[in-house]
Motif scaffolding. Structure first.
Motif, short mmCIF file in Angstrom:
data_model
loop_
_atom_site.label_atom_id
_atom_site.label_comp_id
_atom_site.label_asym_id
_atom_site.label_seq_id
_atom_site.Cartn_x
_atom_site.Cartn_y
_atom_site.Cartn_z
N LYS A 39 29.74 17.40 -34.46
CA LYS A 39 29.23 17.31 -33.05
C LYS A 39 28.40 15.78 -33.08
CE LYS A 39 28.77 22.28 -31.99
NZ LYS A 39 27.88 23.12 -31.56
N ALA A 40 28.90 15.01 -32.31
CA ALA A 40 28.41 13.52 -32.36
C ALA A 40 28.80 12.67 -31.04
CB ALA A 40 29.09 12.78 -33.51
N ASP A 41 28.67 11.48 -30.86
CA ASP A 41 29.08 10.67 -30.07
C ASP A 41 30.47 10.18 -30.10
OD1 ASP A 41 29.14 8.85 -32.20
OD2 ASP A 41 28.00 7.27 -31.11
N MET A 42 30.97 9.52 -29.29
CA MET A 42 32.22 8.63 -29.38
C MET A 42 32.07 7.09 -29.26
SD MET A 42 36.19 9.17 -27.80
CE MET A 42 36.27 10.78 -28.05
N ASP A 43 32.51 6.29 -30.50
CA ASP A 43 32.38 4.97 -30.38
C ASP A 43 34.11 5.04 -30.10
OD1 ASP A 43 29.98 4.49 -30.58
OD2 ASP A 43 29.79 3.74 -32.65
N ILE A 44 34.65 3.67 -29.70
CA ILE A 44 35.69 3.39 -29.28
C ILE A 44 36.61 2.54 -30.34
CG2 ILE A 44 37.53 2.54 -27.61
CD1 ILE A 44 35.73 5.12 -26.58
N ASP A 45 37.54 2.94 -31.01
CA ASP A 45 38.38 2.42 -31.98
C ASP A 45 39.61 1.78 -31.60
OD1 ASP A 45 39.70 1.47 -34.29
OD2 ASP A 45 39.33 2.99 -35.34
N CYS A 46 39.59 0.37 -31.64
CA CYS A 46 40.76 -0.23 -30.91
C CYS A 46 41.77 -1.11 -31.85
CB CYS A 46 40.27 -1.26 -29.72
SG CYS A 46 41.19 -1.18 -28.06
N ASP A 47 41.27 -0.40 -33.07
CA ASP A 47 42.12 -1.37 -34.33
C ASP A 47 43.37 -0.76 -34.30
OD1 ASP A 47 39.69 -2.35 -34.94
OD2 ASP A 47 39.08 -1.02 -36.53
N GLY A 48 44.31 -1.44 -34.91
CA GLY A 48 45.73 -1.22 -35.10
C GLY A 48 46.87 -2.45 -34.38
N GLN A 49 47.64 -2.09 -34.08
CA GLN A 49 48.52 -2.83 -33.65
C GLN A 49 48.03 -3.81 -32.21
OE1 GLN A 49 52.95 -2.24 -32.98
NE2 GLN A 49 52.64 -0.28 -34.41
N VAL A 50 48.26 -5.12 -32.17
CA VAL A 50 47.90 -5.82 -31.25
C VAL A 50 48.70 -5.20 -29.73
CG1 VAL A 50 47.59 -8.01 -30.29
CG2 VAL A 50 47.30 -7.59 -32.43
N THR A 51 47.68 -4.89 -28.77
CA THR A 51 48.20 -4.82 -27.35
C THR A 51 47.35 -5.53 -26.59
OG1 THR A 51 47.01 -2.91 -27.06
CG2 THR A 51 48.74 -2.49 -28.09
N SER A 52 47.79 -5.36 -25.15
CA SER A 52 47.05 -6.10 -24.14
C SER A 52 45.65 -5.47 -24.12
CB SER A 52 47.79 -6.01 -22.86
OG SER A 52 47.92 -4.67 -22.34
N ARG A 53 45.60 -4.48 -24.49
CA ARG A 53 43.98 -3.72 -24.39
C ARG A 53 43.28 -3.69 -25.66
NH1 ARG A 53 47.33 -1.06 -20.65
NH2 ARG A 53 46.42 -1.10 -18.61
N CYS A 54 43.99 -3.88 -26.79
CA CYS A 54 43.52 -3.86 -28.11
C CYS A 54 43.71 -5.22 -28.77
CB CYS A 54 43.83 -2.57 -29.19
SG CYS A 54 43.19 -1.07 -28.19
N ASN A 55 42.63 -6.11 -28.94
CA ASN A 55 43.06 -7.48 -29.39
C ASN A 55 41.72 -8.27 -29.52
OD1 ASN A 55 42.67 -9.27 -26.99
ND2 ASN A 55 44.37 -7.84 -26.21
N GLY A 56 41.91 -9.39 -30.07
CA GLY A 56 40.75 -10.06 -30.47
C GLY A 56 39.95 -10.39 -29.34
N ASP A 57 40.37 -10.43 -27.88
CA ASP A 57 39.66 -10.80 -26.90
C ASP A 57 38.72 -9.59 -26.36
OD1 ASP A 57 40.81 -13.54 -26.85
OD2 ASP A 57 42.49 -12.95 -25.76
N THR A 58 39.72 -8.41 -26.56
CA THR A 58 39.11 -7.38 -25.57
C THR A 58 37.94 -6.46 -26.49
OG1 THR A 58 40.62 -5.72 -26.34
CG2 THR A 58 41.00 -6.78 -24.19
N ASP A 59 38.40 -6.74 -27.84
CA ASP A 59 37.17 -6.29 -28.91
C ASP A 59 36.93 -7.11 -30.07
OD1 ASP A 59 35.93 -4.50 -30.74
OD2 ASP A 59 37.84 -3.50 -31.19
N PRO A 60 35.37 -7.63 -29.95
CA PRO A 60 35.03 -8.72 -30.62
C PRO A 60 35.13 -8.23 -32.23
CG PRO A 60 33.64 -8.14 -28.90
CD PRO A 60 34.54 -7.22 -28.68
N TRP A 61 35.45 -6.84 -32.47
CA TRP A 61 35.38 -6.52 -33.88
C TRP A 61 36.64 -5.89 -34.31
CZ3 TRP A 61 31.97 -4.23 -30.21
CH2 TRP A 61 30.65 -5.15 -29.99
N PHE A 62 37.73 -6.69 -33.46
CA PHE A 62 38.98 -6.15 -33.56
C PHE A 62 39.79 -6.24 -35.29
CE2 PHE A 62 43.60 -6.65 -33.51
CZ PHE A 62 44.15 -5.46 -33.28
N GLN A 63 40.30 -5.16 -35.76
CA GLN A 63 40.98 -5.51 -37.06
C GLN A 63 42.52 -4.92 -36.58
OE1 GLN A 63 39.86 -6.63 -39.84
NE2 GLN A 63 38.03 -7.23 -38.78
#
Length: 233
Positions: free
Chosen positions: A84-108
């Motif tokens: 039981k914890a919190d939830m941080d958001i993982d946006c890593d993986g394939q580049v999309t319009s919502r998950c990329n180097g612009d939307t996520d400063p720590w994107f991988q």
């Protein structure tokens, strides 16, 4: 909610082909509709009733964020492990319009586990959960947990089925993909979203979804495993 900066910085350079900020549109909303509007037949209350007490199987506890103290144990149950914890958001993986180097400063642009075609997972469409990388505190592999394993994620009286899709820091726990958060009504923004607490993760031992990207299969398999979990605990 900020992702685990120390871990991402440590991983920088290890993943080939990092995305350069500015290459993709910064899309922050609205989020795409959840892939499934009904996640099985077992209710959140039924599942939560079985995880009221903790039989700790980790040798220590985890922090929920870099700056917090270690308070979260990994607990064992019949056929599953949970925390039981919190939830941080993982946006890593394939580049999309919502998950990329612009939307996520720590994107991988990679995930620990890949689709059937060998490509990284797609965080904004596939519900997946991040497990801590193996350490002396706990090794998910020794508990019967593996990539593609089924997870029931519970928040605010909702149940969302997901798969084990990525690994994170060895000392921090509580992270899931953009799609997981979105389906549970949690702000999925990788930089500012997430939930501070109240998220339960139940990982079913020796389970798997193949192909890992088939969310409908994760729901059907997860529903069956959840029924067994409720009956056997």
């Amino acid at each position: 909610m900020r992702k685990r900066l120390a871990f991402v910085l440590a991983a920088a350079g290890l993943l080939a082909g990092s995305v350069t900020a500015g290459a993709h549109a910064n899309t922050r909303g609205p989020a795409p509709a959840p892939a499934s509007t009904k996640e099985g037949t077992v209710t959140a209350a039924q599942l939560l009733a079985k995880v009221q007490s903790c039989s700790q199987i980790s040798s220590g506890k985890y922090r929920t964020d870099e700056e917090t103290s270690a308070t979260v144990p990994v607990c064992g149950a019949n056929g599953a492990v949970f925390w039981k914890a919190d939830m941080d958001i993982d946006c890593d993986g394939q580049v999309t319009s919502r998950c990329n180097g612009d939307t996520d400063p720590w994107f991988q642009d990679d995930t620990a586990f890949h689709q059937s075609d060998g490509k990284p997972l797609v965080a904004d469409t596939l519900p997946y959960v991040v497990v801590p990388s193996p350490s002396s505190t706990w090794d998910y592999r020794q508990a019967g947990i593996k990539g593609g394993g089924v997870v029931a994620v519970i928040y605010n009286n909702k149940v969302q089925y997901a798969v084990v899709g990525d690994t994170g820091p060895t000392a921090i726990i509580g992270e899931a993909s953009y799609a997981t958060a979105n389906a549970l009504g949690i702000d999925p923004d990788p930089e500012t979203g997430g939930a501070e607490s109240g998220v339960t993760y139940i990982l079913f031992k020796d389970s798997s979804v193949s192909p890992i990207e088939n969310h409908d299969k994760a729901v059907s398999v997860g529903d069956g495993l959840a029924k067994q979990f409720v009956q056997n605990n």
